[in-house]
Design an enzyme around this catalytic site. Sequence first.
Site, PDB file in Angstrom:
ATOM      1  CG  ASN A   8      -1.565   1.268   1.442  1.00 42.25           C
ATOM      2  OD1 ASN A   8      -1.825   2.523   0.391  1.00 42.25           O
ATOM      3  ND2 ASN A   8      -2.607   1.364   3.176  1.00 42.25           N
ATOM      4  CD1 TRP A   9       3.266   1.027  -2.881  1.00 41.46           C
ATOM      5  CD2 TRP A   9       3.778   2.515  -4.677  1.00 41.46           C
ATOM      6  NE1 TRP A   9       4.261   0.619  -4.227  1.00 41.46           N
ATOM      7  CE2 TRP A   9       4.897   1.314  -4.644  1.00 41.46           C
ATOM      8  CE3 TRP A   9       3.752   3.716  -5.651  1.00 41.46           C
ATOM      9  CZ2 TRP A   9       4.971   0.729  -6.200  1.00 41.46           C
ATOM     10  CZ3 TRP A   9       4.426   3.251  -7.058  1.00 41.46           C
ATOM     11  CH2 TRP A   9       5.185   2.171  -7.159  1.00 41.46           C
ATOM     12  CE  LYS A  10      -0.041   3.207   4.742  1.00 45.45           C
ATOM     13  NZ  LYS A  10      -0.506   3.399   6.012  1.00 45.45           N
ATOM     14  CG  HIS A  93      -5.775   1.547   5.283  1.00 43.60           C
ATOM     15  ND1 HIS A  93      -5.906   2.485   6.048  1.00 43.60           N
ATOM     16  CD2 HIS A  93      -4.613   0.964   5.260  1.00 43.60           C
ATOM     17  CE1 HIS A  93      -3.961   2.613   6.605  1.00 43.60           C
ATOM     18  NE2 HIS A  93      -3.934   1.331   5.355  1.00 43.60           N
ATOM     19  CD  GLU A  95      -2.970   5.585   6.461  1.00 40.36           C
ATOM     20  OE1 GLU A  95      -3.410   5.663   5.759  1.00 40.36           O
ATOM     21  OE2 GLU A  95      -2.279   4.967   7.135  1.00 40.36           O
ATOM     22  CD  GLU A 165      -3.111  -2.853   7.399  1.00 36.76           C
ATOM     23  OE1 GLU A 165      -2.127  -2.874   6.581  1.00 36.76           O
ATOM     24  OE2 GLU A 165      -4.442  -1.815   6.887  1.00 36.76           O
ATOM     25  N   GLY A 171       2.459   2.202  10.820  1.00 37.85           N
ATOM     26  CA  GLY A 171       2.986   3.351  11.024  1.00 37.85           C
ATOM     27  C   GLY A 171       3.770   3.870  12.178  1.00 37.85           C
ATOM     28  CB  SER A 210       5.115  -1.630  12.018  1.00 38.20           C
ATOM     29  OG  SER A 210       4.738  -0.225  12.088  1.00 38.20           O
ATOM     30  N   GLY A 231       2.784  -1.583   4.675  1.00 33.78           N
ATOM     31  CA  GLY A 231       2.339  -0.147   4.073  1.00 33.78           C
ATOM     32  C   GLY A 231       4.169   0.565   3.866  1.00 33.78           C
ATOM     33  N   GLY A 232       5.089   1.361   4.201  1.00 33.18           N
ATOM     34  CA  GLY A 232       6.360   1.628   4.855  1.00 33.18           C
ATOM     35  C   GLY A 232       7.160   1.621   3.888  1.00 33.18           C
TER      36      GLY A 232
HETATM   37  C1  PEP Z   1      -0.811   0.024   6.070  1.00 32.18           C
HETATM   38  O1  PEP Z   1      -0.929   1.475   6.667  1.00 32.18           O
HETATM   39  O2  PEP Z   1      -1.913  -0.183   5.670  1.00 32.18           O
HETATM   40  C2  PEP Z   1       0.291  -0.322   6.424  1.00 32.18           C
HETATM   41  C3  PEP Z   1       0.458  -1.825   7.196  1.00 32.18           C
HETATM   42  O3  PEP Z   1       1.681   1.010   6.988  1.00 32.18           O
HETATM   43  P1  PEP Z   1       2.717   0.118   7.747  1.00 32.18           P
HETATM   44  O4  PEP Z   1       3.616  -0.838   6.703  1.00 32.18           O
HETATM   45  O5  PEP Z   1       3.923   0.646   7.747  1.00 32.18           O
HETATM   46  O6  PEP Z   1       3.002   0.016   9.183  1.00 32.18           O
END
Ligand code: PEP
Length: 257
Positions: A8-10, A93, A95, A165, A171, A210, A231-232
């Site tokens: 997920n590049w957001k 998600h 967010e 999640e 994040g 994470s 994500g990251g």
């Molecule tokens: C996400 O937002 O779906 C996610 C898992 O982010 P991160 O890996 O950065 O925690």
Amino acid sequence: MRTIVAGNWKMHKDRAEALALIGVLKDVQVPTGVEVIIAPPFPFLAMAVEELKGTSIRVAGQNCHEKAQGAFTGEVSASMLASIGVTACIVGHSERRQYFGESDAIIGEKIQALLERGITPIFCCGERKEERMTGSHFDVVTEQMKGALRMFDNDALKKIVIAYEPVWAIGTGLTATAYQAQEMHGHIRALLHTHGASVAETVPILYGGSCKPDNAAELFANPDVNGGLIGGAALDAHQFSELIRIAGERERSAAIR
Ligand code: PEP
């Protein structure tokens, strides 16, 4: 059941950066049994589909609108995504829930719209920090699942991917322990079992929060963790490639068992 690594590049990267990352990914050897999905921002989806033709990597949206079309300024429909070759889409998600007020009912409608267009919904659920601290995390996830998925029959449920999640891990650098992840994934699997063994044995449950190369092997080793929503670490070609390799290890050890 396949192991999925979804990125997920957001709201990250410009066109040149997106092209550079896709350029590295398209040369990655995807191990047998592993499915790789990337979810770049909307402006780069068509380009990603084009660039990844001839590879097994699938392209996903990060969201869609629940209606097929209409006066919804700034929104993108499932049919638009399907028309450019997008085959998966993240929905619900945390967010989107937090900043855009998405309810379980709306998320259910989005899933319906995606399924009608043949797009795989990646349905996100997970508790907030205070909900875990007060011990209500299982109830919260149960409610999210029931709220968004109650209208679907077994055939539809089998087409969905679930991503657990925990919001406190997204994040933040905090990750659920392998034990916490398996405990919740086992709970989600048990909820799926109430629809029958064929649903429970078909729906992949990804972990997100994470997840990085240094903790993925431990997380993916759990029987009910069928890969990750990343994500990251999905923004970095080396880390994402490494996660794909680790998913391949999971597949190989499952084949030996
Ligand atoms: C996400 O937002 O779906 C996610 C898992 O982010 P991160 O890996 O950065 O925690």
